[in-house]
Design a protein around this motif. Structure first.
Motif, mmCIF file in Angstrom:
data_model
loop_
_atom_site.group_PDB
_atom_site.id
_atom_site.type_symbol
_atom_site.label_atom_id
_atom_site.label_comp_id
_atom_site.label_asym_id
_atom_site.label_seq_id
_atom_site.Cartn_x
_atom_site.Cartn_y
_atom_site.Cartn_z
ATOM 1 N N GLY A 237 0.832 -1.153 -0.215
ATOM 2 C CA GLY A 237 0.035 -0.197 -0.233
ATOM 3 C C GLY A 237 0.764 1.171 0.102
ATOM 4 O O GLY A 237 0.512 2.095 -0.720
ATOM 5 N N TYR A 238 1.895 1.077 0.692
ATOM 6 C CA TYR A 238 2.839 2.298 0.812
ATOM 7 C C TYR A 238 3.372 2.678 -0.533
ATOM 8 O O TYR A 238 3.588 3.838 -0.896
ATOM 9 C CB TYR A 238 4.037 2.034 1.808
ATOM 10 N N LEU B 117 3.653 12.715 2.227
ATOM 11 C CA LEU B 117 2.510 11.856 2.541
ATOM 12 C C LEU B 117 3.027 10.440 2.776
ATOM 13 O O LEU B 117 2.503 9.674 3.663
ATOM 14 C CB LEU B 117 1.484 11.762 1.190
ATOM 15 N N MET C 126 1.920 1.824 -3.593
ATOM 16 C CA MET C 126 1.071 2.048 -4.344
ATOM 17 C C MET C 126 0.620 3.646 -4.104
ATOM 18 O O MET C 126 0.616 4.515 -5.055
ATOM 19 C CB MET C 126 -0.449 1.451 -3.985
ATOM 20 N N LEU C 127 0.733 4.077 -2.763
ATOM 21 C CA LEU C 127 0.591 5.518 -2.540
ATOM 22 C C LEU C 127 1.714 6.376 -3.037
ATOM 23 O O LEU C 127 1.363 7.322 -3.619
ATOM 24 C CB LEU C 127 0.754 5.920 -1.004
ATOM 25 N N ARG D 228 2.963 5.885 -6.036
ATOM 26 C CA ARG D 228 2.776 5.848 -7.326
ATOM 27 C C ARG D 228 1.709 6.852 -7.975
ATOM 28 O O ARG D 228 1.821 7.283 -8.837
ATOM 29 C CB ARG D 228 2.463 4.584 -7.838
ATOM 30 N N VAL D 229 0.556 6.964 -7.073
ATOM 31 C CA VAL D 229 -0.396 7.747 -7.478
ATOM 32 C C VAL D 229 -0.191 9.301 -6.905
ATOM 33 O O VAL D 229 -1.164 9.971 -7.004
ATOM 34 C CB VAL D 229 -1.655 7.246 -7.071
ATOM 35 N N VAL D 230 0.957 9.795 -6.289
ATOM 36 C CA VAL D 230 0.919 11.163 -6.045
ATOM 37 C C VAL D 230 2.089 11.681 -6.912
ATOM 38 O O VAL D 230 3.226 11.065 -7.367
ATOM 39 C CB VAL D 230 1.532 11.356 -4.778
ATOM 40 N N ASP D 231 1.701 12.849 -7.727
ATOM 41 C CA ASP D 231 2.514 13.203 -8.850
ATOM 42 C C ASP D 231 3.685 14.280 -8.183
ATOM 43 O O ASP D 231 4.708 13.879 -8.801
ATOM 44 C CB ASP D 231 1.456 13.934 -9.785
ATOM 45 N N PHE E 184 2.208 8.282 6.222
ATOM 46 C CA PHE E 184 1.687 7.061 6.007
ATOM 47 C C PHE E 184 2.417 5.862 6.727
ATOM 48 O O PHE E 184 2.150 4.833 7.465
ATOM 49 C CB PHE E 184 1.138 6.483 4.442
#
Lengths: 233, 225
Positions: free
Chosen positions: A126-127, A143, A129-130, A132-135, A147
């Protein structure tokens, strides 16, 4: 570069010693009967799980340090530690199920340790994945650090919750395992393997951080060329 | 304005917004009732089975309804850049967190109360004789969950897939709260209440102390631009 090479050689030698210790030096486990050889997977299993915890600890530590100091280097360290933790964790999970099937007769049981380790592994994924989705890079670092801290604090609590829960409702029979006391030769083998894995971890970590830094440099160079009106591909 | 007044102001703003739109509450409530309906069709439980699966079902419903609501909590703030406005306002950022967290907590409680009542109604299951315990467990279980959920909703709001990211991040981290709440609820369901009840309530108290403080401290790093 030089220290990297010596680390590589050290990892290689230690791995050879560990393999020798596991397959030739360590005695065959007796209580597991004719399939006692299966127990040899235990050395790799424990070592990779240990490495996963070590990696998670580094995610936690570097995340805190990042929030305090905010340097890119600390962000790189936390992110790469999480990657390595996921890989070693996957190895720990796979080796565990391979061992559990012949010994327990089942691939998986919802025992406290298994459950919390599986959860830790999911959190590590999950870490990433997070990330990857913050530009924006700065935001990504902040962030994921927040987390990382929340998640790392959570893991021991999950473990304790599971243990208390299971002690109140005994889980299916869990036989085997090294149990109480480990044979001296076995203990030594385990120590060697754990050291080998730890060194392997640090070697890979170093390489991975280096790769990330190189990526940063390339990006910076590309941006500089672009500002001078040159197209880079 | 001191810290408490600021928190109250943020909380009041969220309550007012929700009162006018009713977006979050309606969707959470409808979702919760649908889960109960699905439960009936999936298991056709008798009273023994309700006792066995009820606690788990209730908390699964609370958790997913909560996620539904919390996804909205910051999505609204993004429109018209109102979050920017909040950050520029002369308030402590901890108060922003606390206010939003209490709003989420409150909305979840409203939904949970209605779900618990309908559970009693539909499955002919007497929750009322355990009322004080059920209230305690629901309050404790929801508080920690709402706190983690609020900070993680603020994190996932900044990602490209905010709706998907929230459950992916929240479910593993909130797991201890769910374990504690389900175990405590299960113990409260039996007659007389199981001895595990007080233990799990204490566990939830400790969990809440950690996971209300930690997000409160970390929240400013999430907002920072």
């Amino acid at each position: 570069m030089k220290s990297q090479n010596s680390l590589a050689i050290l990892t290689f030698v230690l791995m050879l010693v560990a393999l020798y210790a596991i397959f030739i030096y360590a005695p065959t486990e007796r209580t597991m009967g004719p399939i006692g050889e299966v127990q040899r997977i235990f050395y790799f299993h424990v070592s990779s799980n240990w490495t996963t915890f070590l990696a998670t600890f580094f995610v936690f530590l570097n995340s805190i340090l990042f929030l305090m100091r905010g340097t890119r280097e600390l962000d790189i360290r936390a992110a790469t530690a999480a990657e390595l933790g996921t890989i070693f964790g996957a190895f720990g999970l796979i080796s565990g199920t391979i061992w559990a099937k012949p010994i327990w007769g089942i691939w998986w049981t919802w025992d406290a340790r298994l459950t919390s380790f599986f959860l830790l592994w999911l959190i590590l994924i999950g870490y990433q994945m997070l990330r990857r989705v913050v530009d924006s890079p700065g935001q990504r670092a902040r962030l994921s650090a927040v987390f990382g801290i929340l998640a790392a604090v959570d893991v021991p609590i999950v473990y304790m919750a599971n243990r208390w829960w299971r002690t109140q409702h005994p889980a299916p029979v869990i036989a085997g395992g090294a149990g109480s006391g480990l044979d001296r030769q076995m203990a030594l083998t385990l120590c060697i393997t754990m050291v080998a894995f730890t060194v392997l971890y640090f070697y890979l970590w170093k390489l991975r951080c280096e790769l990330e830094r190189t990526g940063d440099t390339v990006e910076a160079l590309q941006r500089r060329l672009q500002t001078q009106g040159l197209e880079v591909r | 304005m001191n810290f408490l007044n600021q928190t109250a102001a943020i909380l009041w703003k969220d309550i007012l917004t929700e009162y006018r739109t009713k977006d979050a509450l309606t969707s959470m409530l409808l979702f919760g009732l649908l889960v109960i309906l699905m439960f009936h069709f999936a298991f056709e439980p008798d009273s023994l089975e309700t006792e066995k699966y009820g606690p788990g079902l209730l908390w699964m419903t609370f958790v997913f309804a909560g996620i539904l609501g919390m996804n909205r909590a910051f999505a609204g703030e993004r429109e018209n850049d109102s979050l920017q406005g909040l950050m520029l306002a002369p308030v402590d950022w901890g108060a922003i967190f606390l206010g939003k967290m209490l709003a989420n907590f409150l909305f979840m409680l409203v939904v949970e109360t209605i779900i618990l009542l309908s559970f009693t109604l539909f499955f002919n299951f007497d929750l009322l004789h355990r009322l004080s315990w059920m209230v305690t467990i629901t309050l404790l279980g929801t508080l920690g969950f709402a706190s983690i959920g609020t900070i993680l909703a603020a994190i996932s709001m900044n990602t490209r897939m905010s709706d998907v990211m929230l459950p992916l991040l929240l479910l593993p981290v909130a797991l201890p709260a769910v374990i504690g709440a389900v175990q405590a609820t299960a113990a409260a369901f039996t007659d007389p209440p199981g001895e595990a009840l007080t233990f799990w309530v204490k566990f939830l108290v400790v969990f809440n102390i950690i996971f209300v403080t930690l997000p409160l401290l970390l929240f400013e790093y999430v907002l920072e631009e």
